[in-house]
Design a protein around this motif. Structure first.
Motif, PDB file in Angstrom:
ATOM      1  N   ARG A 100      -6.437   2.054   1.327  1.00 10.62           N
ATOM      2  CA  ARG A 100      -5.372   1.232   1.905  1.00 10.62           C
ATOM      3  C   ARG A 100      -4.022   1.557   1.290  1.00 10.62           C
ATOM      4  NH1 ARG A 100      -8.033  -4.202   1.021  1.00 10.62           N
ATOM      5  NH2 ARG A 100      -9.620  -4.305   2.630  1.00 10.62           N
ATOM      6  N   GLY A 101      -3.058   1.809   2.162  1.00 10.21           N
ATOM      7  CA  GLY A 101      -1.714   2.112   1.665  1.00 10.21           C
ATOM      8  C   GLY A 101      -1.590   3.573   1.264  1.00 10.21           C
ATOM      9  N   ARG A 102      -2.670   4.168   0.756  1.00  5.50           N
ATOM     10  CA  ARG A 102      -2.593   5.577   0.331  1.00  5.50           C
ATOM     11  C   ARG A 102      -2.983   6.482   1.502  1.00  5.50           C
ATOM     12  NH1 ARG A 102      -1.958   2.024  -2.688  1.00  5.50           N
ATOM     13  NH2 ARG A 102      -2.575   1.726  -4.840  1.00  5.50           N
ATOM     14  N   LYS A 103      -4.198   6.299   2.014  1.00  8.16           N
ATOM     15  CA  LYS A 103      -4.630   7.181   3.114  1.00  8.16           C
ATOM     16  C   LYS A 103      -4.367   6.541   4.471  1.00  8.16           C
ATOM     17  CE  LYS A 103      -7.591  10.007   0.586  1.00  8.16           C
ATOM     18  NZ  LYS A 103      -8.327  11.182   0.872  1.00  8.16           N
ATOM     19  N   ILE A 104      -4.508   5.211   4.519  1.00  4.50           N
ATOM     20  CA  ILE A 104      -4.204   4.504   5.772  1.00  4.50           C
ATOM     21  C   ILE A 104      -3.085   3.505   5.488  1.00  4.50           C
ATOM     22  CG2 ILE A 104      -5.119   3.118   7.657  1.00  4.50           C
ATOM     23  CD1 ILE A 104      -7.898   3.963   6.961  1.00  4.50           C
ATOM     24  N   GLY A 105      -1.967   3.665   6.173  1.00  2.23           N
ATOM     25  CA  GLY A 105      -0.863   2.720   6.024  1.00  2.23           C
ATOM     26  C   GLY A 105      -0.840   1.786   7.214  1.00  2.23           C
ATOM     27  N   MET A 106      -0.156   0.657   7.060  1.00  3.91           N
ATOM     28  CA  MET A 106      -0.139  -0.281   8.172  1.00  3.91           C
ATOM     29  C   MET A 106       1.240  -0.931   8.286  1.00  3.91           C
ATOM     30  SD  MET A 106      -3.183  -2.751   9.181  1.00  3.91           S
ATOM     31  CE  MET A 106      -3.245  -3.575  10.751  1.00  3.91           C
ATOM     32  N   ILE A 107       1.744  -1.017   9.510  1.00  8.12           N
ATOM     33  CA  ILE A 107       2.952  -1.797   9.752  1.00  8.12           C
ATOM     34  C   ILE A 107       2.672  -2.809  10.857  1.00  8.12           C
ATOM     35  CG2 ILE A 107       4.558  -0.034   8.941  1.00  8.12           C
ATOM     36  CD1 ILE A 107       5.107   0.778  11.754  1.00  8.12           C
ATOM     37  N   PHE A 108       3.387  -3.929  10.792  1.00  4.16           N
ATOM     38  CA  PHE A 108       3.089  -5.052  11.679  1.00  4.16           C
ATOM     39  C   PHE A 108       4.323  -5.453  12.477  1.00  4.16           C
ATOM     40  CE2 PHE A 108       0.555  -5.350   7.871  1.00  4.16           C
ATOM     41  CZ  PHE A 108      -0.714  -5.631   8.334  1.00  4.16           C
ATOM     42  N   GLN A 109       4.074  -6.413  13.365  1.00  2.00           N
ATOM     43  CA  GLN A 109       5.143  -6.953  14.197  1.00  2.00           C
ATOM     44  C   GLN A 109       6.191  -7.671  13.339  1.00  2.00           C
ATOM     45  OE1 GLN A 109       3.618  -9.269  17.374  1.00  2.00           O
ATOM     46  NE2 GLN A 109       5.487 -10.405  17.700  1.00  2.00           N
ATOM     47  N   ASP A 110       5.713  -8.402  12.349  1.00  2.00           N
ATOM     48  CA  ASP A 110       6.615  -9.272  11.613  1.00  2.00           C
ATOM     49  C   ASP A 110       6.729  -8.838  10.152  1.00  2.00           C
ATOM     50  OD1 ASP A 110       8.092 -11.201  10.503  1.00  2.00           O
ATOM     51  OD2 ASP A 110       6.651 -12.825  10.777  1.00  2.00           O
ATOM     52  N   PRO A 111       7.810  -8.122   9.810  1.00  2.00           N
ATOM     53  CA  PRO A 111       7.929  -7.634   8.427  1.00  2.00           C
ATOM     54  C   PRO A 111       7.956  -8.768   7.414  1.00  2.00           C
ATOM     55  CG  PRO A 111       9.739  -6.823   9.801  1.00  2.00           C
ATOM     56  CD  PRO A 111       8.958  -7.778  10.634  1.00  2.00           C
ATOM     57  N   MET A 112       8.409  -9.972   7.838  1.00  2.00           N
ATOM     58  CA  MET A 112       8.496 -11.071   6.879  1.00  2.00           C
ATOM     59  C   MET A 112       7.114 -11.454   6.341  1.00  2.00           C
ATOM     60  SD  MET A 112      11.467 -11.643   6.090  1.00  2.00           S
ATOM     61  CE  MET A 112      11.986 -13.228   5.446  1.00  2.00           C
ATOM     62  N   THR A 113       6.082 -11.306   7.159  1.00  2.00           N
ATOM     63  CA  THR A 113       4.750 -11.636   6.651  1.00  2.00           C
ATOM     64  C   THR A 113       4.118 -10.433   5.947  1.00  2.00           C
ATOM     65  OG1 THR A 113       3.795 -11.133   8.790  1.00  2.00           O
ATOM     66  CG2 THR A 113       4.229 -13.443   8.347  1.00  2.00           C
ATOM     67  N   ALA A 114       4.561  -9.228   6.308  1.00  2.00           N
ATOM     68  CA  ALA A 114       3.953  -8.036   5.706  1.00  2.00           C
ATOM     69  C   ALA A 114       4.586  -7.713   4.353  1.00  2.00           C
ATOM     70  CB  ALA A 114       4.118  -6.843   6.645  1.00  2.00           C
ATOM     71  N   LEU A 115       5.881  -8.019   4.222  1.00  2.00           N
ATOM     72  CA  LEU A 115       6.557  -7.666   2.975  1.00  2.00           C
ATOM     73  C   LEU A 115       6.489  -8.831   1.999  1.00  2.00           C
ATOM     74  CD1 LEU A 115       9.692  -5.838   4.405  1.00  2.00           C
ATOM     75  CD2 LEU A 115       7.569  -4.850   3.557  1.00  2.00           C
ATOM     76  N   ASN A 116       6.553  -8.510   0.735  1.00  2.00           N
ATOM     77  CA  ASN A 116       6.462  -9.536  -0.290  1.00  2.00           C
ATOM     78  C   ASN A 116       7.862 -10.091  -0.606  1.00  2.00           C
ATOM     79  OD1 ASN A 116       6.086 -10.993  -2.634  1.00  2.00           O
ATOM     80  ND2 ASN A 116       4.396  -9.676  -3.298  1.00  2.00           N
ATOM     81  N   PRO A 117       8.078 -11.402  -0.375  1.00  2.00           N
ATOM     82  CA  PRO A 117       9.432 -11.944  -0.534  1.00  2.00           C
ATOM     83  C   PRO A 117       9.903 -11.989  -1.989  1.00  2.00           C
ATOM     84  CG  PRO A 117       7.863 -13.708  -0.050  1.00  2.00           C
ATOM     85  CD  PRO A 117       7.110 -12.412   0.078  1.00  2.00           C
ATOM     86  N   VAL A 118       8.983 -11.975  -2.945  1.00  2.00           N
ATOM     87  CA  VAL A 118       9.409 -12.124  -4.343  1.00  2.00           C
ATOM     88  C   VAL A 118       9.518 -10.779  -5.074  1.00  2.00           C
ATOM     89  CG1 VAL A 118       8.480 -14.471  -4.509  1.00  2.00           C
ATOM     90  CG2 VAL A 118       7.068 -12.545  -5.240  1.00  2.00           C
ATOM     91  N   LEU A 119       9.234  -9.688  -4.365  1.00  2.59           N
ATOM     92  CA  LEU A 119       9.408  -8.367  -4.981  1.00  2.59           C
ATOM     93  C   LEU A 119      10.574  -7.645  -4.307  1.00  2.59           C
ATOM     94  CD1 LEU A 119       5.734  -6.996  -5.230  1.00  2.59           C
ATOM     95  CD2 LEU A 119       7.067  -8.147  -6.999  1.00  2.59           C
ATOM     96  N   THR A 120      11.308  -6.874  -5.076  1.00  2.00           N
ATOM     97  CA  THR A 120      12.372  -6.063  -4.471  1.00  2.00           C
ATOM     98  C   THR A 120      11.721  -4.962  -3.642  1.00  2.00           C
ATOM     99  OG1 THR A 120      12.405  -4.530  -6.323  1.00  2.00           O
ATOM    100  CG2 THR A 120      13.923  -6.401  -6.447  1.00  2.00           C
ATOM    101  N   ILE A 121      12.536  -4.359  -2.772  1.00  2.00           N
ATOM    102  CA  ILE A 121      12.026  -3.254  -1.960  1.00  2.00           C
ATOM    103  C   ILE A 121      11.544  -2.132  -2.888  1.00  2.00           C
ATOM    104  CG2 ILE A 121      12.673  -1.504  -0.231  1.00  2.00           C
ATOM    105  CD1 ILE A 121      12.509  -4.410   0.873  1.00  2.00           C
ATOM    106  N   ARG A 122      12.291  -1.907  -3.964  1.00  3.05           N
ATOM    107  CA  ARG A 122      11.902  -0.850  -4.906  1.00  3.05           C
ATOM    108  C   ARG A 122      10.496  -1.105  -5.483  1.00  3.05           C
ATOM    109  NH1 ARG A 122      15.812   1.045  -9.256  1.00  3.05           N
ATOM    110  NH2 ARG A 122      16.323  -1.156  -9.415  1.00  3.05           N
ATOM    111  N   GLU A 123      10.267  -2.354  -5.926  1.00  3.33           N
ATOM    112  CA  GLU A 123       8.951  -2.661  -6.515  1.00  3.33           C
ATOM    113  C   GLU A 123       7.833  -2.425  -5.507  1.00  3.33           C
ATOM    114  OE1 GLU A 123       9.907  -6.100  -9.801  1.00  3.33           O
ATOM    115  OE2 GLU A 123      10.315  -6.546  -7.709  1.00  3.33           O
ATOM    116  N   GLN A 124       8.126  -2.753  -4.244  1.00  2.00           N
ATOM    117  CA  GLN A 124       7.081  -2.576  -3.224  1.00  2.00           C
ATOM    118  C   GLN A 124       6.834  -1.104  -2.911  1.00  2.00           C
ATOM    119  OE1 GLN A 124       6.988  -5.787  -0.129  1.00  2.00           O
ATOM    120  NE2 GLN A 124       8.919  -6.351  -1.088  1.00  2.00           N
ATOM    121  N   ILE A 125       7.890  -0.308  -2.998  1.00  2.00           N
ATOM    122  CA  ILE A 125       7.680   1.142  -2.803  1.00  2.00           C
ATOM    123  C   ILE A 125       6.928   1.714  -4.006  1.00  2.00           C
ATOM    124  CG2 ILE A 125       8.829   3.385  -2.600  1.00  2.00           C
ATOM    125  CD1 ILE A 125      10.919   2.151  -0.872  1.00  2.00           C
TER     126      ILE A 125
END
Ligand SMILES: Nc1ncnc2c1ncn2[C@@H]1O[C@H](COP(=O)(O)OP(=O)(O)OP(=O)(O)O)[C@@H](O)[C@H]1O
Ligand code: SF4
Ligand SMILES: [Mg+2]
Length: 333
Positions: free
Chosen positions: A91-116
């Motif tokens: 997950r995330g390494r070989k298979i990535g996933m994107i969704f309709q709603d980035p607000m639910t997919a992205l983590n609100p308490v981490l910066t974009i950098r931390e998530q990358i």
């Protein structure tokens, strides 16, 4: 793998959600395969099992979901047999996933950098390399002022930029397969167009395979090499996109096409098909589309049609595909 060119093979996948004494059948023997580098689009009305199929491939189904039968092979791995640690590596390494709603997919308490950076976890990279790569990813998906924006949180991004940030995070792990579940549905038309162009460019450059999920045939026509039309948890038509647009061979696909206006898609939503989708807890014995089908006759309500190959690589789950012989699709081949 049955075919060495394939990256994903799904066979006879059944997914059920137990509900009181019944069970809701969201996947009814779904079989398909994806070649390396190809985009396969899943299309169909709401509730037909598109997301369920995608989640099964990522093993992201909720705990109560049952899989009475099925095989999911990704590269040389048996997805349904993997343990948590093995799944984490995929997950995330070989298979990535994107969704309709980035607000639910992205983590609100981490910066974009931390998530990358989370995507780099298994790679041996110095701090500097991570920073450079993260900036490169944001620039790659068209986010300006990347060094600054890396330090920000998702709520500081506009809708289109959130979608781009989510794509950057999903791609940072260099997935070989990207699952995109309604990636443009929540966006306005101009931004939708930009994101489709971006995804098309990225998949070409990265040689990625994309499993695209959408209720919109227009998006399918712009992105998919092949298409699987889903209805009531069944794949009802499956072929090259051009083939389906030129010669649809299932009345449901024709219904979706009729609902696609020539000029403005916004004015004619999918309701153009009369009636509604069947109750997945009490599927009829015969064809699931019978109640809404203009071609329905005796056998249709008694016998479930098989998915049969009606021309090379073109499959239809209809007893009478020949009735559509003179139906004009949206393009001519
Ligand atoms: N966690 C769950 N518990 C019970 N039923 C569920 C669950 N998730 C999905 N379902 C049911 O499974 C069926 C298929 O849902 P799914 O989300 O796969 O449809 P979809 O094709 O992605 O629809 P949409 O276009 O609305 O996203 C629906 O009837 C839905 O209500
Ligand atoms: S099997 Fe019969 S009811 Fe079902 S789609 Fe074909 S013609 Fe229509
Ligand atoms: Mg869905």
């Amino acid at each position: 793998m049955d075919n060495p060119d394939n990256i994903l093979e799904v066979k006879d996948l059944r997914v059920e959600f137990p509900y009181k004494r019944k069970s809701l059948k969201a996947g009814n023997g779904v079989s398909f395969e994806m070649k390396k580098g190809e985009t396969l689009g899943f299309v169909g009305e709401s509730g037909c099992g598109k997301s369920t199929t995608a989640k099964a491939v990522m093993r992201l189904l909720p705990e109560q979901a049952q899989i009475p039968s099925g095989q999911i092979r990704f590269q040389d791995q048996d997805i349904l047999g993997l343990n948590a640690e093995e799944l984490r590596k995929i997950r995330g390494r070989k298979i990535g996933m994107i969704f309709q709603d980035p607000m639910t997919a992205l983590n609100p308490v981490l910066t974009i950098r931390e998530q990358i950076y989370e995507q780099f976890i298994d790679r041996n990279m110095t701090r500097k390399e991570k920073e450079e790569e993260a900036i490169r990813m944001l620039e790659y998906v068209g986010i300006p002022d990347a060094p600054q924006r890396l330090r920000e949180y998702v709520y500081q991004f506009s809708g289109g930029m959130r979608q781009r940030a989510m794509i950057a995070i999903a791609l940072a792990g260099h997935p070989e397969l990207l699952i995109a579940d309604e990636p443009t549905t929540a966006l306005d038309v101009t931004i939708q167009d930009q994101i489709i162009k971006l995804l098309n460019r990225l998949k070409k450059e990265m040689g990625m395979s994309v499993l695209l999920i959408t209720h919109d045939l227009g998006v399918i026509s712009q992105m998919s090499d092949r298409v699987a039309v889903m209805y009531a948890g069944y794949i009802v038509e499956y072929a090259d996109t051009l083939q389906v647009f030129a010669h649809p061979s299932h009345p449901y696909t024709c219904g979706l096409m009729e609902a696609l206006p020539g000029k403005s898609r916004q004015e004619r939503p999918l309701q153009a098909i009369p009636g509604s989708t069947p109750n997945l807890e009490e599927l009829p014995a015969g064809c699931p589309f019978a109640e809404r089908c203009g071609y329905c006759e005796g056998k249709c309500t008694e016998e479930l049609p098989e998915l049969q190959e009606i021309a090379e690589g073109h499959y239809s789950r209809c007893h009478f595909p020949e009735k559509l012989k003179n139906y004009r699709g949206l393009i001519e081949l």
